[in-house]
Design a protein around this motif. Structure first.
Motif, PDB file in Angstrom:
ATOM      1  N   PHE A 267       0.824  -1.201   0.000  1.00 20.10           N
ATOM      2  CA  PHE A 267       0.000   0.000   0.000  1.00 20.10           C
ATOM      3  C   PHE A 267       0.865   1.262   0.000  1.00 20.10           C
ATOM      4  N   ALA A 268       1.979   1.248   0.744  1.00 22.59           N
ATOM      5  CA  ALA A 268       2.831   2.439   0.831  1.00 22.59           C
ATOM      6  C   ALA A 268       3.449   2.770  -0.517  1.00 22.59           C
ATOM      7  N   ILE A 269       3.808   1.750  -1.297  1.00 16.43           N
ATOM      8  CA  ILE A 269       4.365   2.013  -2.631  1.00 16.43           C
ATOM      9  C   ILE A 269       3.321   2.692  -3.507  1.00 16.43           C
ATOM     10  N   TRP A 270       2.085   2.131  -3.531  1.00 18.85           N
ATOM     11  CA  TRP A 270       1.016   2.752  -4.297  1.00 18.85           C
ATOM     12  C   TRP A 270       0.705   4.133  -3.741  1.00 18.85           C
ATOM     13  N   TYR A 271       0.664   4.251  -2.434  1.00 19.80           N
ATOM     14  CA  TYR A 271       0.354   5.506  -1.753  1.00 19.80           C
ATOM     15  C   TYR A 271       1.358   6.591  -2.128  1.00 19.80           C
TER      16      TYR A 271
ATOM     17  N   ASN B 103      -3.049   3.854 -12.211  1.00 23.17           N
ATOM     18  CA  ASN B 103      -4.517   3.828 -12.199  1.00 23.17           C
ATOM     19  C   ASN B 103      -5.083   2.751 -13.121  1.00 23.17           C
ATOM     20  N   ARG B 104      -4.275   1.774 -13.519  1.00 17.18           N
ATOM     21  CA  ARG B 104      -4.734   0.771 -14.475  1.00 17.18           C
ATOM     22  C   ARG B 104      -5.059  -0.557 -13.821  1.00 17.18           C
TER      23      ARG B 104
ATOM     24  N   GLN C 105      -1.227  -2.311  -8.614  1.00 18.25           N
ATOM     25  CA  GLN C 105       0.013  -2.020  -9.336  1.00 18.25           C
ATOM     26  C   GLN C 105       1.236  -2.498  -8.555  1.00 18.25           C
ATOM     27  N   SER C 106       1.247  -2.323  -7.244  1.00 18.97           N
ATOM     28  CA  SER C 106       2.390  -2.765  -6.436  1.00 18.97           C
ATOM     29  C   SER C 106       2.522  -4.275  -6.469  1.00 18.97           C
TER      30      SER C 106
END
Length: 435
Positions: free
Chosen positions: A37-41, A56-57, A65-66
């Motif tokens: 989550f932190a990577i996406w965040y 956003n895909r 995505q992560s």
């Protein structure tokens, strides 16, 4: 100072084996999910700051995505450099990852709850020196970075490893000193007891200098921007993990983000009341009971992670000399002065046998110490003459003809000599119309 009995360490070490195993699995899963989550965040927040969409895909809002990047990284080729020390090269990322996960074992998620009829605290374990255990794990985790840079058999990873060792020595001292004030006020080093001691007021308010110094040192300790000198791609290609690929690189990547979550969780525990609900939610009687505290603790960790991302998207990377000067000449002296001031205040508050004259003497001594430190800082700053006041020659040099070159103070870039030569050549070449 005698320790204050806020919590009860006797409740730890009595869980059945299946509950201990369940806690280990839950903490491991929490840290892995928080990393994903932190990577996406981070990518979404930085994209928002830079006015672009970000991932956003894959999945709703790009949440998968992560996970896709992690799977792709696992299937990449695992390269072993020919000049590397193969044993150390393999174990270096393992050391960093294990230490990162171990440090979270003493962080409390909440109070005691009932799990299938067994009352247990929402914490794996706790010891009288739990905070020192977190600092020890953070210090040992640096060995993974240092050994990884040394074992790669390359110049840039070695420089990154050396930078990391110097960075750890500098900012580990500042981080440790910032926690001393918490020990002075709480009277304990146990994480659960420190959370219990903040039932009245959070230490982020009472000890705001320690809070700011701790978080600044935590950013430097985790090698995050603007303190990411060990992996500065503009100087060291990739730093200590330049030669790593596939799962070994993924372990270093995982250790970095787990360390971010760990220092954020420790910061929430020491200064933000831990799992206790913030005001005005704390006015609700059930806010600090049951499973709700896990939510408050997670929200605090996410807010601190946002500050990590905010700093990365805002501040440029410091030069190495600026970075070391800031740690040794700003953070550590400020910590020492604050500890002396706080110790004097605590002495006046707790010692009722002191006479009025002795109390006045302590207060006057504290004020004199602060004034002396401020005066020394102002005197040192006054001795540094600005560049505009130094003697300059028409040739643009400071200190005479043999001085060092002076860059343009108006930020105008001088024209390139090559551009002048091209213009002259074009003017001298016949165009053909004249003939």
């Amino acid at each position: 100072m005698t320790p204050l009995a806020y919590g009860n360490l006797d409740q730890f070490g009595k869980d059945p084996w299946w509950l201990v195993l369940a806690k280990v699995v839950v903490i491991f899963a929490f840290l892995v999910v928080m990393t994903l989550f932190a990577i996406w965040y981070e990518r979404r927040v930085v994209a928002r700051m830079q006015v672009r969409p970000g991932p956003n895909r894959n999945g709703p809002f790009g949440l998968l995505q992560s996970l896709a990047d992690g799977l792709k990284l696992a299937f990449k080729e695992d390269i072993m450099p020919r000049m590397a020390d193969k044993v150390v090269f393999f174990f270096a990322p393992v050391i960093s990852t294990i230490c990162a996960f171990t440090a979270f074992s003493v962080i409390p998620f909440g109070p005691s709850v009932s799990v299938f009829g067994t009352h247990t605290p929402l914490q794996l374990t706790d010891i009288p020196v739990a905070v020192l255990l977190v600092l020890a794990c953070a210090s040992i985790g640096i060995y993974g970075i240092v050994l990884g840079g040394w074992a790669s058999g390359s110049t840039y990873p070695l420089l990154g490893g050396l930078r990391s060792s110097a960075q750890m020595i500098s900012y580990e001292v500042a981080m440790g000193l910032s926690i001393v004030s918490v020990f002075l006020v709480a009277g304990t080093m146990s994480t659960s007891e420190i959370v219990a001691a903040q039932s009245g007021a959070w230490y982020a308010v009472l000890l705001i200098p320690s809070f700011l110094i701790y978080f600044t040192a935590a950013v430097g300790e985790t090698n995050r921007a603007p303190f990411d000198l060990p992996e500065a791609e503009s100087e060291l290609v990739g730093g200590f993990h330049t030669e790593y690929s596939s799962l070994k690189f993924a372990l270093f990547f995982l250790a970095e983000y787990v360390n971010m979550v760990t220092v954020s969780g420790l910061c929430a525990t020491l200064f933000l009341g831990g799992w206790r609900a913030p005001w005005p939610i704390s006015l609700w009687d059930g806010a600090n009971h049951g499973w709700w505290p896990i939510l408050w603790f997670t929200i605090k960790v996410l807010l601190l992670l946002f500050v990590f991302v905010w700093l990365r998207g805002t501040l440029p990377r410091l030069r190495y000399d600026q970075f070391m000067r800031f740690g040794w000449k700003v953070l550590i002296p400020a910590n020492l002065v604050w500890i002396l001031v706080l110790s004097g205040i605590r002495l006046v508050q707790t010692n009722s046998d002191l006479s009025t004259g002795a109390r006045t003497g302590v207060i006057v001594g504290i004020v004199a110490l602060v004034v002396l430190v401020v005066a020394l800082l102002l005197l040192q700053r006054a001795r540094r003459a600005p560049l505009a006041d130094l003697p300059q020659t028409p040739g643009g040099r400071i200190g005479g003809e043999n001085g060092f070159p002076l860059p343009p103070l108006n930020l105008e870039v001088p024209p390139s000599p090559r551009a002048k030569r091209v213009i002259v050549e074009r003017e001298t070449v016949p165009t053909g119309k004249e003939s």
